[in-house]
Design a protein around this motif. Structure first.
Motif, PDB file in Angstrom:
ATOM      1  N   GLU A 130      39.821  21.081  64.943  1.00 31.95           N
ATOM      2  CA  GLU A 130      40.600  21.635  66.052  1.00 31.95           C
ATOM      3  C   GLU A 130      41.241  20.538  66.888  1.00 31.95           C
ATOM      4  O   GLU A 130      42.367  20.684  67.357  1.00 31.95           O
ATOM      5  CB  GLU A 130      39.719  22.526  66.928  1.00 31.95           C
ATOM      6  N   ASN A 131      40.526  19.442  67.063  1.00 32.85           N
ATOM      7  CA  ASN A 131      41.063  18.306  67.806  1.00 32.85           C
ATOM      8  C   ASN A 131      42.348  17.794  67.138  1.00 32.85           C
ATOM      9  O   ASN A 131      43.348  17.549  67.813  1.00 32.85           O
ATOM     10  CB  ASN A 131      40.003  17.199  67.876  1.00 32.85           C
ATOM     11  N   GLN A 132      42.316  17.648  65.830  1.00 35.29           N
ATOM     12  CA  GLN A 132      43.498  17.171  65.118  1.00 35.29           C
ATOM     13  C   GLN A 132      44.614  18.222  65.100  1.00 35.29           C
ATOM     14  O   GLN A 132      45.795  17.883  65.200  1.00 35.29           O
ATOM     15  CB  GLN A 132      43.138  16.747  63.694  1.00 35.29           C
ATOM     16  N   LEU A 133      44.235  19.494  64.995  1.00 35.27           N
ATOM     17  CA  LEU A 133      45.249  20.557  65.056  1.00 35.27           C
ATOM     18  C   LEU A 133      45.912  20.572  66.429  1.00 35.27           C
ATOM     19  O   LEU A 133      47.125  20.759  66.537  1.00 35.27           O
ATOM     20  CB  LEU A 133      44.624  21.914  64.742  1.00 35.27           C
ATOM     21  N   GLN A 134      45.123  20.351  67.469  1.00 34.50           N
ATOM     22  CA  GLN A 134      45.674  20.285  68.824  1.00 34.50           C
ATOM     23  C   GLN A 134      46.581  19.071  68.966  1.00 34.50           C
ATOM     24  O   GLN A 134      47.624  19.136  69.594  1.00 34.50           O
ATOM     25  CB  GLN A 134      44.550  20.239  69.864  1.00 34.50           C
ATOM     26  N   ARG A 135      46.172  17.959  68.349  1.00 34.01           N
ATOM     27  CA  ARG A 135      47.001  16.751  68.377  1.00 34.01           C
ATOM     28  C   ARG A 135      48.359  17.050  67.761  1.00 34.01           C
ATOM     29  O   ARG A 135      49.395  16.688  68.310  1.00 34.01           O
ATOM     30  CB  ARG A 135      46.319  15.620  67.607  1.00 34.01           C
ATOM     31  N   ARG A 136      48.327  17.726  66.618  1.00 33.06           N
ATOM     32  CA  ARG A 136      49.596  18.080  65.984  1.00 33.06           C
ATOM     33  C   ARG A 136      50.389  19.017  66.876  1.00 33.06           C
ATOM     34  O   ARG A 136      51.581  18.846  67.062  1.00 33.06           O
ATOM     35  CB  ARG A 136      49.345  18.736  64.621  1.00 33.06           C
ATOM     36  N   PRO A 166      55.850  18.707  68.423  1.00 32.92           N
ATOM     37  CA  PRO A 166      57.012  19.217  69.169  1.00 32.92           C
ATOM     38  C   PRO A 166      57.615  18.168  70.099  1.00 32.92           C
ATOM     39  O   PRO A 166      58.842  18.100  70.225  1.00 32.92           O
ATOM     40  CB  PRO A 166      56.443  20.390  69.972  1.00 32.92           C
ATOM     41  N   ASN A 167      56.774  17.338  70.717  1.00 34.18           N
ATOM     42  CA  ASN A 167      57.298  16.288  71.591  1.00 34.18           C
ATOM     43  C   ASN A 167      58.102  15.261  70.797  1.00 34.18           C
ATOM     44  O   ASN A 167      59.163  14.816  71.229  1.00 34.18           O
ATOM     45  CB  ASN A 167      56.161  15.595  72.339  1.00 34.18           C
ATOM     46  N   LEU A 168      57.589  14.872  69.646  1.00 36.96           N
ATOM     47  CA  LEU A 168      58.325  13.922  68.822  1.00 36.96           C
ATOM     48  C   LEU A 168      59.638  14.517  68.334  1.00 36.96           C
ATOM     49  O   LEU A 168      60.669  13.860  68.353  1.00 36.96           O
ATOM     50  CB  LEU A 168      57.477  13.499  67.620  1.00 36.96           C
ATOM     51  N   VAL A 169      59.589  15.762  67.910  1.00 37.20           N
ATOM     52  CA  VAL A 169      60.806  16.410  67.424  1.00 37.20           C
ATOM     53  C   VAL A 169      61.841  16.468  68.538  1.00 37.20           C
ATOM     54  O   VAL A 169      63.018  16.147  68.328  1.00 37.20           O
ATOM     55  CB  VAL A 169      60.501  17.810  66.855  1.00 37.20           C
ATOM     56  N   GLU A 170      61.402  16.854  69.716  1.00 41.09           N
ATOM     57  CA  GLU A 170      62.347  16.940  70.838  1.00 41.09           C
ATOM     58  C   GLU A 170      62.880  15.562  71.224  1.00 41.09           C
ATOM     59  O   GLU A 170      64.051  15.412  71.562  1.00 41.09           O
ATOM     60  CB  GLU A 170      61.699  17.621  72.046  1.00 41.09           C
ATOM     61  N   THR A 171      62.029  14.545  71.158  1.00 42.66           N
ATOM     62  CA  THR A 171      62.479  13.188  71.463  1.00 42.66           C
ATOM     63  C   THR A 171      63.536  12.742  70.467  1.00 42.66           C
ATOM     64  O   THR A 171      64.589  12.226  70.847  1.00 42.66           O
ATOM     65  CB  THR A 171      61.283  12.206  71.436  1.00 42.66           C
ATOM     66  N   GLY A 182      51.030  11.058  59.216  1.00 42.88           N
ATOM     67  CA  GLY A 182      49.752  10.605  59.771  1.00 42.88           C
ATOM     68  C   GLY A 182      48.931  11.744  60.341  1.00 42.88           C
ATOM     69  O   GLY A 182      47.717  11.831  60.121  1.00 42.88           O
ATOM     70  N   THR A 183      49.586  12.637  61.055  1.00 41.66           N
ATOM     71  CA  THR A 183      48.882  13.779  61.630  1.00 41.66           C
ATOM     72  C   THR A 183      48.350  14.690  60.537  1.00 41.66           C
ATOM     73  O   THR A 183      47.205  15.144  60.594  1.00 41.66           O
ATOM     74  CB  THR A 183      49.820  14.552  62.579  1.00 41.66           C
ATOM     75  N   GLU A 184      49.166  14.955  59.542  1.00 43.94           N
ATOM     76  CA  GLU A 184      48.721  15.813  58.436  1.00 43.94           C
ATOM     77  C   GLU A 184      47.571  15.163  57.676  1.00 43.94           C
ATOM     78  O   GLU A 184      46.645  15.848  57.246  1.00 43.94           O
ATOM     79  CB  GLU A 184      49.889  16.136  57.508  1.00 43.94           C
TER      80      GLU A 184
END
Length: 190
Positions: free
Chosen positions: A47-53, A58-63, A133-135
Motif C-alpha cells: 500500500e505504501n508503494q501504491l500510495q507513492r505511485r 500524477p505530479n510528474l505527469v503534470e510537471t 522505478g515505481t512499478e
C-alpha cells in the motif's frame, strides 16, 4: 508404595504431556500471530508503494505536461510566426511578421535561459524512469507480500497446526493477483 510410585510416574507423564501440549499450542499460536503480522506488514508496504505511485505519478505527469506545454506554446508561436514571414507579400506584412518572429524567438530564448535544462525529451525520459522505478518497487513489495502470505497459509494449513488455526480463527490470506487487464501493456498518454 508401588501404587504411589506408579501414581507419581503417571502424574509426571501427564504433566510432561500437558507441558508439551501447552508448549506446542503456545508456540504454534505465537508463530501464527507472527506470520499474520508479517502478512499485514508486507501488505502495508504494498500500500505504501501504491500510495507513492498515486502521489508521484500524477505530479510528474503534470510537471512534464507543464514543461512540454510551455515549450510547445513557444515553439508553436515560432512556427506560426515563421509561416507568417513566408506568407507575407507586402513590406508592411513582412515587417510585422518578422517582428512577431523576433518576439517569439526572444520568448524562446528567455525560456531556454530561465530553464537551461528544459528539454521535453529529458523530462519524458525522467518520467519514464520514475514510472518504471515505481512499478518495480510495487512488484518487489507484491512479491514480498505473496511470500509472506505463502508462509502464513502453509503454516495454518499444515497438520496438526491446522487444527489450532481453526480453533483460534486464523484464516487463509489472499494472494495479490494481477487482474486480467494487466495482461495488456499500459498506455501512457500525454
Amino acid at each position: 508404595m508401588k501404587g504411589k510410585k506408579g501414581l507419581i510416574i503417571g502424574l509426571i507423564i501427564i504433566a510432561v504431556i500437558l507441558l508439551s501440549l501447552y508448549g506446542f499450542v503456545k508456540g504454534t499460536y505465537n508463530r501464527f500471530v507472527a506470520l499474520d503480522e508479517g502478512v499485514k506488514s508486507a501488505w502495508a508496504q504494498v500500500e505504501n508503494q501504491l500510495q507513492r505511485r498515486y502521489d508521484l505519478i500524477p505530479n510528474l505527469v503534470e510537471t512534464v505536461k507543464g514543461y512540454a506545454k510551455q515549450e510547445r506554446e513557444v515553439l508553436v508561436e515560432v512556427t506560426n510566426a515563421r509561416a507568417k514571414v513566408g506568407g507575407a507579400k507586402t513590406v508592411e506584412d513582412k515587417i510585422q511578421a518578422n517582428n512577431e518572429l523576433s518576439g517569439a524567438l526572444s520568448r524562446l530564448l528567455v525560456v531556454v535561459e530561465r530553464y537551461p535544462d528544459l528539454k521535453s525529451n529529458q523530462n519524458f525520459l525522467r518520467l519514464q524512469d520514475e514510472l518504471a522505478g515505481t512499478e518495480n518497487r510495487i512488484a518487489v513489495e507484491r512479491r514480498r507480500y505473496n511470500e509472506a502470505v505463502q508462509a502464513y497459509n502453509v503454516a495454518i494449513r499444515s497438520f496438526p497446526a491446522n487444527i489450532l488455526a481453526g480453533i483460534f480463527g486464523f484464516e487463509k490470506a489472499a494472494f495479490f493477483e494481477a487482474p486480467a487487464a494487466a495482461k495488456e501493456a499500459p498506455k501512457v498518454k500525454f
